[in-house]
Design a protein around this motif. Structure first.
Motif, PDB file in Angstrom:
ATOM      1  N   GLN A 274       0.839  -1.203   0.000  1.00 43.14           N
ATOM      2  CA  GLN A 274       0.000   0.000   0.000  1.00 43.14           C
ATOM      3  C   GLN A 274       0.875   1.254   0.000  1.00 43.14           C
ATOM      4  O   GLN A 274       0.620   2.209  -0.743  1.00 43.14           O
ATOM      5  CB  GLN A 274      -0.925   0.012   1.222  1.00 43.14           C
ATOM      6  N   GLU A 275       1.913   1.252   0.834  1.00 40.52           N
ATOM      7  CA  GLU A 275       2.847   2.377   0.834  1.00 40.52           C
ATOM      8  C   GLU A 275       3.529   2.504  -0.529  1.00 40.52           C
ATOM      9  O   GLU A 275       3.719   3.614  -1.052  1.00 40.52           O
ATOM     10  CB  GLU A 275       3.900   2.181   1.932  1.00 40.52           C
ATOM     11  N   GLU A 276       3.881   1.376  -1.123  1.00 36.78           N
ATOM     12  CA  GLU A 276       4.481   1.369  -2.453  1.00 36.78           C
ATOM     13  C   GLU A 276       3.544   2.018  -3.467  1.00 36.78           C
ATOM     14  O   GLU A 276       3.956   2.871  -4.267  1.00 36.78           O
ATOM     15  CB  GLU A 276       4.782  -0.075  -2.866  1.00 36.78           C
ATOM     16  N   ALA A 277       2.282   1.639  -3.439  1.00 36.16           N
ATOM     17  CA  ALA A 277       1.310   2.156  -4.407  1.00 36.16           C
ATOM     18  C   ALA A 277       1.149   3.669  -4.280  1.00 36.16           C
ATOM     19  O   ALA A 277       1.157   4.397  -5.283  1.00 36.16           O
ATOM     20  CB  ALA A 277      -0.033   1.459  -4.226  1.00 36.16           C
ATOM     21  N   GLU A 278       1.005   4.152  -3.059  1.00 40.86           N
ATOM     22  CA  GLU A 278       0.810   5.591  -2.849  1.00 40.86           C
ATOM     23  C   GLU A 278       2.053   6.371  -3.280  1.00 40.86           C
ATOM     24  O   GLU A 278       1.953   7.424  -3.931  1.00 40.86           O
ATOM     25  CB  GLU A 278       0.504   5.872  -1.370  1.00 40.86           C
ATOM     26  N   SER A 279       3.224   5.860  -2.938  1.00 40.95           N
ATOM     27  CA  SER A 279       4.467   6.563  -3.273  1.00 40.95           C
ATOM     28  C   SER A 279       4.692   6.619  -4.779  1.00 40.95           C
ATOM     29  O   SER A 279       5.013   7.674  -5.338  1.00 40.95           O
ATOM     30  CB  SER A 279       5.651   5.864  -2.596  1.00 40.95           C
ATOM     31  N   ILE A 280       4.518   5.489  -5.448  1.00 45.57           N
ATOM     32  CA  ILE A 280       4.764   5.465  -6.892  1.00 45.57           C
ATOM     33  C   ILE A 280       3.722   6.286  -7.635  1.00 45.57           C
ATOM     34  O   ILE A 280       4.038   6.977  -8.608  1.00 45.57           O
ATOM     35  CB  ILE A 280       4.816   4.007  -7.398  1.00 45.57           C
ATOM     36  N   ALA A 281       2.476   6.258  -7.181  1.00 45.25           N
ATOM     37  CA  ALA A 281       1.439   7.095  -7.807  1.00 45.25           C
ATOM     38  C   ALA A 281       1.787   8.574  -7.652  1.00 45.25           C
ATOM     39  O   ALA A 281       1.577   9.370  -8.584  1.00 45.25           O
ATOM     40  CB  ALA A 281       0.078   6.791  -7.194  1.00 45.25           C
ATOM     41  N   ASP A 282       2.327   8.951  -6.477  1.00 43.57           N
ATOM     42  CA  ASP A 282       2.765  10.347  -6.293  1.00 43.57           C
ATOM     43  C   ASP A 282       3.904  10.695  -7.249  1.00 43.57           C
ATOM     44  O   ASP A 282       3.941  11.800  -7.801  1.00 43.57           O
ATOM     45  CB  ASP A 282       3.222  10.563  -4.844  1.00 43.57           C
ATOM     46  N   LEU A 283       4.827   9.773  -7.422  1.00 46.85           N
ATOM     47  CA  LEU A 283       5.923  10.013  -8.347  1.00 46.85           C
ATOM     48  C   LEU A 283       5.407  10.186  -9.777  1.00 46.85           C
ATOM     49  O   LEU A 283       5.838  11.091 -10.496  1.00 46.85           O
ATOM     50  CB  LEU A 283       6.923   8.847  -8.295  1.00 46.85           C
ATOM     51  N   VAL A 284       4.502   9.312 -10.177  1.00 48.70           N
ATOM     52  CA  VAL A 284       3.937   9.406 -11.529  1.00 48.70           C
ATOM     53  C   VAL A 284       3.243  10.750 -11.723  1.00 48.70           C
ATOM     54  O   VAL A 284       3.401  11.404 -12.760  1.00 48.70           O
ATOM     55  CB  VAL A 284       2.961   8.238 -11.787  1.00 48.70           C
ATOM     56  N   ARG A 525       6.225  -6.454   2.753  1.00 45.95           N
ATOM     57  CA  ARG A 525       5.005  -7.244   2.930  1.00 45.95           C
ATOM     58  C   ARG A 525       4.001  -6.910   1.828  1.00 45.95           C
ATOM     59  O   ARG A 525       3.793  -5.745   1.496  1.00 45.95           O
ATOM     60  CB  ARG A 525       4.375  -6.958   4.299  1.00 45.95           C
ATOM     61  N   ARG A 526       3.413  -7.947   1.266  1.00 44.57           N
ATOM     62  CA  ARG A 526       2.355  -7.794   0.262  1.00 44.57           C
ATOM     63  C   ARG A 526       1.152  -8.617   0.716  1.00 44.57           C
ATOM     64  O   ARG A 526       1.107  -9.844   0.491  1.00 44.57           O
ATOM     65  CB  ARG A 526       2.826  -8.263  -1.123  1.00 44.57           C
ATOM     66  N   PRO A 527       0.186  -7.970   1.389  1.00 43.03           N
ATOM     67  CA  PRO A 527      -1.004  -8.707   1.825  1.00 43.03           C
ATOM     68  C   PRO A 527      -1.660  -9.430   0.662  1.00 43.03           C
ATOM     69  O   PRO A 527      -1.633  -8.970  -0.477  1.00 43.03           O
ATOM     70  CB  PRO A 527      -1.905  -7.607   2.386  1.00 43.03           C
ATOM     71  N   ARG A 534      -3.630 -19.877  -4.387  1.00 40.47           N
ATOM     72  CA  ARG A 534      -3.393 -20.480  -3.069  1.00 40.47           C
ATOM     73  C   ARG A 534      -2.000 -20.145  -2.549  1.00 40.47           C
ATOM     74  O   ARG A 534      -1.819 -19.831  -1.379  1.00 40.47           O
ATOM     75  CB  ARG A 534      -3.575 -21.999  -3.162  1.00 40.47           C
ATOM     76  N   ARG A 535      -1.004 -20.187  -3.446  1.00 35.70           N
ATOM     77  CA  ARG A 535       0.361 -19.877  -3.007  1.00 35.70           C
ATOM     78  C   ARG A 535       0.601 -18.372  -3.148  1.00 35.70           C
ATOM     79  O   ARG A 535       0.650 -17.839  -4.247  1.00 35.70           O
ATOM     80  CB  ARG A 535       1.376 -20.649  -3.837  1.00 35.70           C
ATOM     81  N   TRP A 536       0.732 -17.712  -2.038  1.00 35.86           N
ATOM     82  CA  TRP A 536       1.022 -16.274  -2.037  1.00 35.86           C
ATOM     83  C   TRP A 536       1.811 -15.951  -0.772  1.00 35.86           C
ATOM     84  O   TRP A 536       1.312 -16.120   0.340  1.00 35.86           O
ATOM     85  CB  TRP A 536      -0.258 -15.448  -2.088  1.00 35.86           C
ATOM     86  N   ASP A 537       3.029 -15.519  -0.943  1.00 37.27           N
ATOM     87  CA  ASP A 537       3.880 -15.186   0.186  1.00 37.27           C
ATOM     88  C   ASP A 537       3.663 -13.726   0.570  1.00 37.27           C
ATOM     89  O   ASP A 537       3.985 -12.821  -0.211  1.00 37.27           O
ATOM     90  CB  ASP A 537       5.354 -15.415  -0.152  1.00 37.27           C
ATOM     91  N   GLU A 538       3.146 -13.491   1.759  1.00 33.98           N
ATOM     92  CA  GLU A 538       2.913 -12.119   2.199  1.00 33.98           C
ATOM     93  C   GLU A 538       4.218 -11.417   2.553  1.00 33.98           C
ATOM     94  O   GLU A 538       4.387 -10.228   2.261  1.00 33.98           O
ATOM     95  CB  GLU A 538       1.956 -12.094   3.399  1.00 33.98           C
ATOM     96  N   TYR A 539       5.117 -12.108   3.175  1.00 39.40           N
ATOM     97  CA  TYR A 539       6.371 -11.490   3.613  1.00 39.40           C
ATOM     98  C   TYR A 539       7.449 -11.729   2.557  1.00 39.40           C
ATOM     99  O   TYR A 539       7.677 -12.870   2.115  1.00 39.40           O
ATOM    100  CB  TYR A 539       6.776 -12.022   4.977  1.00 39.40           C
ATOM    101  N   ARG A 540       8.118 -10.660   2.164  1.00 40.51           N
ATOM    102  CA  ARG A 540       8.993 -10.685   0.996  1.00 40.51           C
ATOM    103  C   ARG A 540      10.444 -10.415   1.373  1.00 40.51           C
ATOM    104  O   ARG A 540      10.729  -9.754   2.384  1.00 40.51           O
ATOM    105  CB  ARG A 540       8.528  -9.629  -0.010  1.00 40.51           C
ATOM    106  N   THR A 541      11.351 -10.896   0.519  1.00 34.66           N
ATOM    107  CA  THR A 541      12.776 -10.627   0.687  1.00 34.66           C
ATOM    108  C   THR A 541      13.337 -10.068  -0.617  1.00 34.66           C
ATOM    109  O   THR A 541      12.947 -10.502  -1.706  1.00 34.66           O
ATOM    110  CB  THR A 541      13.554 -11.908   1.053  1.00 34.66           C
ATOM    111  N   PRO A 542      14.228  -9.084  -0.540  1.00 31.90           N
ATOM    112  CA  PRO A 542      14.783  -8.488  -1.756  1.00 31.90           C
ATOM    113  C   PRO A 542      15.574  -9.512  -2.566  1.00 31.90           C
ATOM    114  O   PRO A 542      16.235 -10.395  -2.002  1.00 31.90           O
ATOM    115  CB  PRO A 542      15.701  -7.376  -1.230  1.00 31.90           C
ATOM    116  N   LEU A 543      15.503  -9.387  -3.893  1.00 36.17           N
ATOM    117  CA  LEU A 543      16.312 -10.229  -4.767  1.00 36.17           C
ATOM    118  C   LEU A 543      17.653  -9.505  -4.960  1.00 36.17           C
ATOM    119  O   LEU A 543      17.802  -8.661  -5.845  1.00 36.17           O
ATOM    120  CB  LEU A 543      15.598 -10.445  -6.113  1.00 36.17           C
ATOM    121  N   GLN A 544      18.593  -9.842  -4.104  1.00 36.68           N
ATOM    122  CA  GLN A 544      19.816  -9.061  -3.996  1.00 36.68           C
ATOM    123  C   GLN A 544      20.627  -9.022  -5.285  1.00 36.68           C
ATOM    124  O   GLN A 544      21.218  -7.989  -5.625  1.00 36.68           O
ATOM    125  CB  GLN A 544      20.667  -9.600  -2.847  1.00 36.68           C
TER     126      GLN A 544
END
Length: 554
Positions: A274-284, A525-527, A534-544
């Motif tokens: 949600q924070e990602e969406a609001e921030s990127i929309a502001d940037l756009v 986190r991506r709710p 069925r498979r959806w990981d809410e907690y995420r890790t960066p692809l370094q």
């Protein structure tokens, strides 16, 4: 004359390693894949310079270059002239497929017999009149017949040309490929096929599909890819080059060749989507309203499932009244060549200014010419037609807003005047079955649907087109496209979960879409979306690994 081992690219230009290998190849056929901005035409021009100035193409033999459009053929001819001068460049014949076919028909017409026989003063037009007039789409098959039945014609072609270039080869149809095979297969003449294998993200790794794969097998072609996007600014090219070092190290360029401060690469980290969406929309919104960047120059890319990964961003864009275009929702209709033709034409005759649409429209309308004189005459004819329709649109503005029948009427007039053969040539999918008719009907139905929702004609066309909307799509759909600013969402292990080599190739495609600015987003986190599998990981890790390529740009 220059020794082959002492030849250097003309005009002091620098070629990336694979382009230099291709330019200097003396004996084998080549299958070169590349994306936009990778210098495909320049590589062909430099290859012509090498072949002519080193004597690899021995006088009086010539080089044949075949393109799909008159302007592309003319562009290559002019570029070769600038590289090696008028005397040597005179030995390059640059034609479209249909111009090459017509030259064969004109020269070896007596080889056509029976129902194919033609009178000496035959013409090209519609309808077909046996012996007197052939249609545009007849030219390539008749040329194939000549080469199949006449040893004189086939030998004449093979003795004339030492090398052959095939530009934008991914668009080659079955009939056009048959023409190439009849003319050159088994003759020992090296062919250089260049294009963009949009059908497969891993095309450059040797897994060629379609006509490229067939060509590589039939002509024992060496496969190479041109990676460098010369339209991207230095920081972005440094990131691309860092990936090339991992994917195909011999093709990487020296770091000092990519020095410079231009370009912008940034990693954005958020607590949740949600924070990602609001921030990127502001940037756009900032890019559009403050920087005055055209919305169509902004792309939001996802690895997969944009309806899941971009749903919050689409909602945030809607709240800010920012037009966006979800490619998945459109089910590819907006990317259909026939749809693009219709919408570009209507944009040109309805809108006061539509330079992008006009450029695309004219490139299609003039592509059917078989030579430069024909293209000149056609340009004048199309200008008159467009001006007449534009005036009718102005006279009937009220009718347009009441219903879309007038739009359809004029679009159908365009399609009739252009001819079905020219429209079919836009895509191999249109050659068989009802696909073309279905696409045309779906296009008009979509326009009608937009109009029924109270949208004015000009706005309906704008919404249909991507010219005034932010693009949201998968990385795969972005192949062949370029944008000033590209955002790749979810650079996380849980998003790019496939085989690392394949995901690396996909990520490379994504980052190379950006010309000036690239942003990579990561959320902790991506709710789970309501429609998530069925498979959806809410907690995420960066692809370094992927993020580290961005950190190497400074």
């Amino acid at each position: 004359m220059i020794r082959p081992d002492r030849w250097q690219p003309a005009d002091g230009l620098k070629l990336e390693p694979n382009a230099l290998v291709a330019a200097r190849e003396t004996s084998r056929s080549l299958a070169l894949t590349a994306g936009p901005g990778a210098g495909k035409t320049e590589m062909l021009a430099q290859r012509a310079d090498f072949l002519l100035r080193t004597g690899t193409s021995r006088y009086p033999q010539r080089i044949m270059a075949i393109a799909f459009k008159v302007d592309a053929a003319s562009n290559l001819k002019e570029r070769v002239r600038r590289r090696c001068g008028p005397e040597l460049s005179a030995r390059l014949d640059s034609h479209t497929f249909h111009a090459f076919a017509k030259r064969l028909i004109d020269r070896f017409r007596p080889a056509l017999t029976g129902s194919d026989a033609l009178h000496p003063d035959y013409s090209v037009g519609s309808p077909r009149i046996q012996g007197r007039q052939i249609e545009f789409e007849d030219m390539v098959p008749l040329a194939v017949t000549i080469l199949q039945t006449s040893n004189v014609a086939r030998n004449a072609v093979r003795q004339t040309y030492s090398h052959v270039f095939l530009d934008e080869f991914q668009d080659c149809t079955d009939a056009q490929y048959q023409l190439i095979c009849e003319a050159f297969r088994g003759a020992g003449i090296p062919l250089t096929a260049v294009g963009d294998t949009k059908q497969r993200i891993m095309g450059w790794a040797g897994a060629l599909e379609g006509v490229f794969g067939t060509f590589a097998d039939d002509f024992d072609a060496k496969t190479l890819n041109l990676y460098q996007n010369f339209r991207s600014l230095p920081r972005l090219r440094r990131m691309q080059n860092a990936m090339v070092k991992v994917m195909d190290s011999p093709a990487a360029v020296a770091d000092e060749e990519l020095e410079g401060p231009g370009g912008f690469v940034q990693i954005l980290t958020y607590q949740d989507s949600q924070e990602e969406a609001e921030s990127i929309a502001d940037l756009v919104q900032h890019w559009i309203e403050v920087e005055e960047l055209a919305p169509s120059e902004i792309a939001l890319l996802v690895s997969r499932q944009p309806h899941l990964y971009a749903d919050l961003i689409m909602a945030a864009l809607s709240e800010r009244n920012i037009a966006f275009r979800n490619e998945q929702d459109l089910q590819d209709l907006g990317t259909e060549p026939a749809t693009r033709l219709i919408i570009d034409f209507l944009n040109v005759v309805v809108a006061d200014r539509a330079p992008d649409a006009y450029g695309r429209l004219m490139s299609v309308l003039l592509a059917i010419g078989v030579d430069e004189d024909t293209a000149y005459r056609d340009r004048s004819r199309w200008h008159r037609f467009i001006d007449d329709v534009r005036q009718q649109m102005r006279d009937g503005d009220g009718q347009i807003e009441e219903n879309t029948d007038l739009l359809r009427h004029h679009a159908e007039a365009l399609l009739k005047l252009l001819g079905r053969h020219a429209i079919v040539a836009l895509s191999a999918d249109y050659e068989r079955g009802p696909r073309l008719d279905d696409v045309i009907e779906q296009t008009f139905a979509r326009l009608e649907d937009l109009h029924q929702h109270g949208v004015r004609a000009a706005e309906a066309l704008s919404r249909f087109s991507e010219d005034r909307a932010v693009r949201i799509m998968t990385i795969h759909k972005s192949k062949g496209l370029e944008f000033d600013t590209t955002v790749i969402l979810g650079v996380e292990n849980q998003t790019f979960w496939g085989t690392r080599s394949e995901e690396r190739a996909a990520f490379f495609v994504g980052i190379s879409r950006a010309k000036r600015r690239l942003l990579l987003s990561v959320a902790e986190r991506r709710p789970r979306p309501a429609q998530a599998p069925r498979r959806w990981d809410e907690y995420r890790t960066p692809l370094q690994e992927f993020l580290d390529y961005a950190r190497l740009t400074d």
